[in-house]
Design an enzyme around this catalytic site. Structure first.
Site, short mmCIF file in Angstrom:
data_model
loop_
_atom_site.label_atom_id
_atom_site.label_comp_id
_atom_site.label_asym_id
_atom_site.label_seq_id
_atom_site.Cartn_x
_atom_site.Cartn_y
_atom_site.Cartn_z
N ASP A 266 -7.56 -3.86 10.38
CA ASP A 266 -6.74 -2.67 10.23
C ASP A 266 -7.44 -1.48 10.85
OD1 ASP A 266 -4.94 -0.75 9.52
OD2 ASP A 266 -5.31 -0.81 7.38
N HIS B 238 -11.36 2.47 2.51
CA HIS B 238 -10.64 3.06 1.38
C HIS B 238 -11.51 3.39 0.18
CE1 HIS B 238 -6.26 1.93 2.61
NE2 HIS B 238 -6.95 2.52 3.57
N LYS C 231 -6.80 2.89 -2.41
CA LYS C 231 -7.36 3.87 -1.48
C LYS C 231 -7.97 5.01 -2.29
CE LYS C 231 -6.43 6.21 2.88
NZ LYS C 231 -5.48 6.35 4.01
N HIS D 280 -8.90 -5.91 4.55
CA HIS D 280 -8.53 -5.13 5.71
C HIS D 280 -9.84 -4.63 6.30
CE1 HIS D 280 -3.99 -4.04 5.23
NE2 HIS D 280 -4.22 -5.33 5.34
N ASP E 140 -11.59 7.45 6.16
CA ASP E 140 -10.81 6.26 6.54
C ASP E 140 -10.19 6.47 7.91
OD1 ASP E 140 -9.42 3.86 6.41
OD2 ASP E 140 -7.71 4.79 5.43
N ASP F 13 -9.92 -2.65 1.50
CA ASP F 13 -9.95 -2.07 2.85
C ASP F 13 -11.29 -1.37 3.03
OD1 ASP F 13 -9.65 0.09 4.91
OD2 ASP F 13 -7.63 -0.73 5.07
N TRP G 81 0.85 -1.19 0.00
CA TRP G 81 0.00 0.00 0.00
C TRP G 81 0.89 1.24 0.00
CZ3 TRP G 81 -0.34 3.98 3.68
CH2 TRP G 81 -1.27 4.98 3.34
N GLU H 70 -3.20 -3.01 -2.37
CA GLU H 70 -4.34 -2.33 -1.73
C GLU H 70 -4.57 -0.95 -2.36
OE1 GLU H 70 -5.56 -0.84 2.81
OE2 GLU H 70 -3.63 -1.79 2.41
N ASP I 190 -10.34 4.45 10.60
CA ASP I 190 -9.81 3.25 11.26
C ASP I 190 -10.30 3.09 12.69
OD1 ASP I 190 -7.99 2.06 9.18
OD2 ASP I 190 -7.14 4.06 9.28
#
Length: 416
Positions: free
Chosen positions: A324, A260, A226, A284, A292, A257, A183, A224, A294
Site C-alpha cells: 500500500d 498507521h 490508523k 499493508h 503515513d 499498515d 478502512w 484496518e 506511503d
C-alpha cells in the site's frame, strides 16, 4: 561467472551455516504478494476520477503516464509483473469498477468487475478488494460509517455490504479467497469532547456490514486501524485499540499498515502478538516517512524485520501480505516493480537464516553467539541467491528490468 555459478558458490556458503538455499527459494515461490492497483493512477479510480482525493490521503507528484482507464491500468500491471518473480495477486478498490454505467458506490455489483475477473483468470491471479470510503461527497464531513447522520452512515454500510458480495464473487470465480479490507478515515481535526459515541456508532455499523451472509470459503473480512490522517490529526475513530478489539471479538482478520502508527512504532513487533488472538492477519506494507506518507517500499530494516517476524515463527500461512503506497513523483510501473521485488527479497532473506539453530542458541541463553551469527549473516551472499531466483522465474536479473521499464515509458506511458 554466470548467475548459476555464483549461486552454487553462495549455496555452499549457506550450507555451512545449515541453510538450504533451494528450499528457501521454493518457500518464497509459494508466497503471493497482493499488488495494489492504486499505485498506477494516483488513487483516482474510474467511477469519479474528477473528485479530489480525500480521507487524509495525499498523492504528490505529476509524473507522466498515469493510467486513465481500467484497460491502461491492467496493461501497466501486466508489464510490471513481468519484472517480478513469483505468482502474485492484485488488490482493487471499489472505485476501480470497469463499467460505462454511472453507478453509485452503494449500487456496485459483481458485474461491474467482470473484466477484472476475466483478466485475472487468464493470468492465474487472485483478486482482493476494498470498499472505497473516501473521495466522495458522502465523506465530506470527515465521517463515514461512524457519522452521527444516519443517512450518511447507512450509505456507507450499504456500500460495504455490496463490497463483501463483490469480494465473494472474486473468490468464487478465481478459486482463491478474496481478502476484503475495511478502512475508514473518520475523525476530528481538533480535540473532541465525546470519544466514545463515534466508536459505538462504528461498532454497530460494522456489525450491520458483517450481517450480510457471504461464504467464508471465498471471502475474508479484515479491519484496518490508523493513528491519524490529514484533517483528522487529533482523533481517529478506527484506532488500533478499537480495530484490534473489534477484529478479535468478531473473529475477523486484523490489518496492520506500516504507516498507521506513531513514528516510533513498527508493525514487525506487533505481528506475533496479533496472531496470538486472531486467526488471520492482513499486512499493508508501506514506508512512512515521518507520517503515513506511503512511500515506495525499500529493503530497509523494518521490511526485513516484518519478513523475519513471519518466517521465524511460521506465521506466513496465516498472513496475507499486501502492499500500500502511491508515489506520483516517479515512474509508476517502476514503483510497483521496486516495492514488490523488495518484499520478495525480504522474505527470501528471512528464509536464508538458520532459524532453528538461532532459536536453540537463544533458549540456551547464549546471546553472544546469537548476536554474532545474526550480524555475520548480513554479509552472506544473499544477492547471488536472489539473482538465481529471478533467473529461474524468467524475470530480469538485478537492475536489467530498468531498461525495459524505461522503454515501456517511451513507447507507452509518454504517449498518454
Amino acid at each position: 561467472m554466470t548467475t548459476y555459478e555464483r549461486y552454487q558458490a553462495a549455496k555452499a556458503i549457506y550450507r555451512e551455516m545449515g541453510v538450504d538455499t533451494d528450499a528457501a527459494i521454493e518457500a518464497v515461490k509459494k508466497i503471493p504478494i497482493s499488488i495494489h492497483c492504486w499505485q498506477g493512477d494516483d488513487v483516482l479510480g474510474f467511477l469519479t476520477p474528477d473528485v479530489a482525493l480525500s480521507g487524509g490521503i495525499q498523492t504528490t507528484g505529476n509524473y507522466p503516464g498515469r493510467a486513465r482507464t481500467a484497460e491502461e491500468l491492467r496493461r501497466d500491471m501486466d508489464f510490471a509483473m513481468k519484472m517480478i518473480p513469483g505468482k502474485h495477486r492484485v488488490n482493487l478498490h471499489a472505485i476501480y469498477a470497469d463499467t460505462d454505467e454511472k453507478v453509485e458506490l452503494t449500487d456496485l455489483e459483481p458485474r461491474h468487475f467482470a473484466t477484472w475477473v476475466d483478466w485475472a483468470k487468464e493470468r492465474g491471479l487472485g483478486l482482493d478488494f476494498n470498499p472505497t470510503c473516501f473521495s466522495h461527497p458522502m465523506a465530506a464531513s470527515g465521517f463515514t460509517i461512524s457519522s452521527p447522520d444516519k443517512t450518511v452512515r447507512d450509505f456507507w454500510v450499504k456500500h460495504c455490504q455490496a463490497s463483501r458480495k463483490i469480494s465473494e464473487y472474486f473468490g468464487k470465480s478465481l478459486g482463491t479467497k478474496s481478502v476484503m479490507n475495511l478502512w475508514f478515515p473518520d475523525g476530528y481535526k481538533d480535540i473532541p469532547v465525546d470519544r466514545e459515541a463515534p466508536r459505538y456508532r462504528m461498532m454497530t455499523a460494522l456489525d450491520e456490514v458483517l450481517s450480510v451472509p457471504v461464504d467464508p470459503k471465498y471471502h475474508i473480512d479484515a479491519l484496518e486501524s490508523k493513528v491519524f490522517g490529514i484533517g483528522a490529526e487529533s482523533y481517529t475513530v478506527g484506532s488500533h485499540e478499537f480495530s484490534y478489539g473489534y477484529a478479535m471479538s468478531r473473529g475477523i482478520a486484523y490489518c496492520l499498515d506500516a504507516g498507521h502508527f506513531h513514528p516510533t512504532e513498527v508493525i514487525s513487533d506487533k505481528i506475533s502478538s496479533v496472531l496470538l488472538y486472531t486467526k488471520e492477519l492482513l499486512l499493508h506494507v508501506s514506508r512512512p516517512v515521518r507520517w503515513d506518507s506511503d512511500h515506495v517500499v525499500i529493503l530497509d530494516d523494518e521490511l526485513n524485520a516484518i519478513a523475519q517476524a513471519l518466517v521465524r515463527t511460521n506465521l506466513v500461512e496465516r498472513t496475507h501480505i499486501g502492499l500500500d503506497y502511491f508515489d506520483a513523483s516517479i515512474n509508476r510501473v517502476a514503483a510497483w516493480v521496486i516495492g514488490t521485488r523488495n518484499m520478495c527479497k525480504a522474505l527470501l532473506k528471512a528464509y536464508l537464516e538458520p532459524t532453528e539453530t538461532l532459536k536453540k542458541i537463544e533458549v540456551e541463553g547464549d546471546y553472544t553467539t546469537r548476536l554474532a551469527l545474526v550480524e555475520e549473516l548480513k554479509s552472506y551472499p544473499f544477492g547471488a541467491v536472489w539473482d538465481y531466483y529471478c533467473e529461474q522465474m524468467g524475470v530480469p536479473v538485478r537492475d536489467a528490468w530498468l531498461a525495459d521499464v524505461k522503454q515501456y515509458e517511451k513507447d507507452v506511458l509518454s504517449q498518454r
